[in-house]
Design an enzyme around this catalytic site. Structure first.
Site, PDB file in Angstrom:
ATOM      1  N   SER A  40      64.025  18.572  92.361  1.00  0.00           N
ATOM      2  CA  SER A  40      64.029  17.906  93.676  1.00  0.00           C
ATOM      3  C   SER A  40      62.904  16.884  93.837  1.00  0.00           C
ATOM      4  O   SER A  40      62.441  16.644  94.946  1.00  0.00           O
ATOM      5  CB  SER A  40      63.909  18.960  94.791  1.00  0.00           C
ATOM      6  N   SER A 109      63.846  23.986  88.350  1.00  0.00           N
ATOM      7  CA  SER A 109      63.087  24.004  89.588  1.00  0.00           C
ATOM      8  C   SER A 109      64.000  24.291  90.776  1.00  0.00           C
ATOM      9  O   SER A 109      64.603  25.357  90.862  1.00  0.00           O
ATOM     10  CB  SER A 109      62.340  22.667  89.730  1.00  0.00           C
ATOM     11  N   PHE A 110      64.156  23.354  91.697  1.00  0.00           N
ATOM     12  CA  PHE A 110      65.111  23.469  92.799  1.00  0.00           C
ATOM     13  C   PHE A 110      66.507  23.797  92.260  1.00  0.00           C
ATOM     14  O   PHE A 110      67.236  24.627  92.817  1.00  0.00           O
ATOM     15  CB  PHE A 110      65.095  22.144  93.580  1.00  0.00           C
ATOM     16  N   ASP A 231      52.132  24.721  84.668  1.00  0.00           N
ATOM     17  CA  ASP A 231      52.942  24.134  85.739  1.00  0.00           C
ATOM     18  C   ASP A 231      52.148  24.143  87.049  1.00  0.00           C
ATOM     19  O   ASP A 231      51.752  25.201  87.541  1.00  0.00           O
ATOM     20  CB  ASP A 231      54.228  24.938  85.880  1.00  0.00           C
ATOM     21  N   HIS A 259      55.374  20.926  84.452  1.00  0.00           N
ATOM     22  CA  HIS A 259      56.662  21.204  85.088  1.00  0.00           C
ATOM     23  C   HIS A 259      57.827  20.534  84.366  1.00  0.00           C
ATOM     24  O   HIS A 259      58.972  20.757  84.726  1.00  0.00           O
ATOM     25  CB  HIS A 259      56.603  20.731  86.550  1.00  0.00           C
TER      26      HIS A 259
END
Length: 280
Positions: A40, A109-110, A231, A259
């Site tokens: 995101s 992630s998202f 991260d 990340h």
């Protein structure tokens, strides 16, 4: 001169009220397609997130990589409420539109929270699950994620995010890459959509993307968790929680990695996925 086509634009497909820009690439006619769900960050798209992975895996597999609503080039109605449920409905409609009954899914992630949502709500649509630096369990909002979701467009701000927040090795981030992501973040409507998704205070959106522990513990899919030790956006503790909650899970941690596992360690990351998906 004819302008070069934008590689981020694939094809458009109707998915309910949303017209999804997506990439349907590769072969793998005999296997389960691989669905890639992006993160995101500002200016992100499926292609920007996954291009290096697509290049390596498309020769062996059919790859499906959609832009979720509010990101990339996917078109949404003038009035649209961004929520985990809305994104889930888009993903299911996308698979239905392509007549794909089941996928292996990689969520970044998202996108990891959305991969979990698909596995929880439609378990028959998922064969195996890969979660990379995943959201989806409770954690305290990090300064890095607050900076990502609170991005205000400028080339300097984008450079700072990419070099100091996303990547462990800042030398991977060229001025050209920063400029491209900055320009993507200021396309007409892009920042308006982005700022509407995760306004302050942002801990509530971390909580909104988290799934109930009981739902995650009920996941029966074989699951690979991948995380960068360093991260700054999503803490390693989220993958440790998922490892504890998902019975058939394993975790691979990359040291000297932020990340962007799929960018900082493309080759070993892809090899890890291929080995996991090819297991009998």
């Amino acid at each position: 001169m004819t302008p070069k086509p934008n590689p981020e634009v694939g094809a458009f497909i109707a998915t309910g009220a949303v017209e999804t820009n997506h990439h349907d690439l590769g072969t793998g006619d005999d296997g389960v397609p691989l669905l890639l769900l992006h993160g995101s960050g500002p200016g992100v798209s499926a292609w920007a997130n996954w291009r290096l992975v697509i290049e390596r895996l498309a020769p062996q597999r059919r790859i499906l990589a959609p832009d979720l609503a509010g990101f990339g080039f996917t078109r949404v109605p003038e009035v649209f409420t961004y929520s985990r449920q809305a994104w889930l409905e888009q993903i299911v409609a996308y698979l239905d539109a392509l007549d794909v009954p089941q996928v292996d899914v990689v969520g970044n992630s998202f996108g990891g929270s959305m991969a979990l949502a698909l596995a929880i709500s439609h378990p028959q649509r998922v064969r195996r699950l890969v979660l990379m630096g995943s959201v989806g369990v409770p954690f305290d909002l990090t300064d890095g994620l607050d900076a990502v979701w609170g991005y205000e467009p400028s080339e300097q701000a984008m450079g700072t995010l990419m070099r100091e927040t996303f990547a462990y090795d800042a030398s991977l981030v060229t001025d050209e890459l920063v400029r491209m992501r900055y320009e993507a973040s200021i396309r007409p409507g892009a920042q308006e959509a982005f700022s509407a998704m995760f306004p302050a205070p942002r801990q509530r959106w971390v909580d909104a993307m988290a799934h109930p522990e009981a739902d995650i513990r009920a996941i029966g899919h074989r699951t690979l968790l991948v995380h960068g030790r360093d991260d700054r956006v999503i803490p390693l503790s989220t993958s440790l929680t998922l490892l504890n909650w998902i019975d058939e899970a394993r975790l691979h941690v990359f040291g000297r990695c932020g990340h962007w596992t799929q960018i900082e360690y493309t080759a070993p990351f892809c090899a890890l996925i291929e080995g996991f998906l090819d297991e009998s």
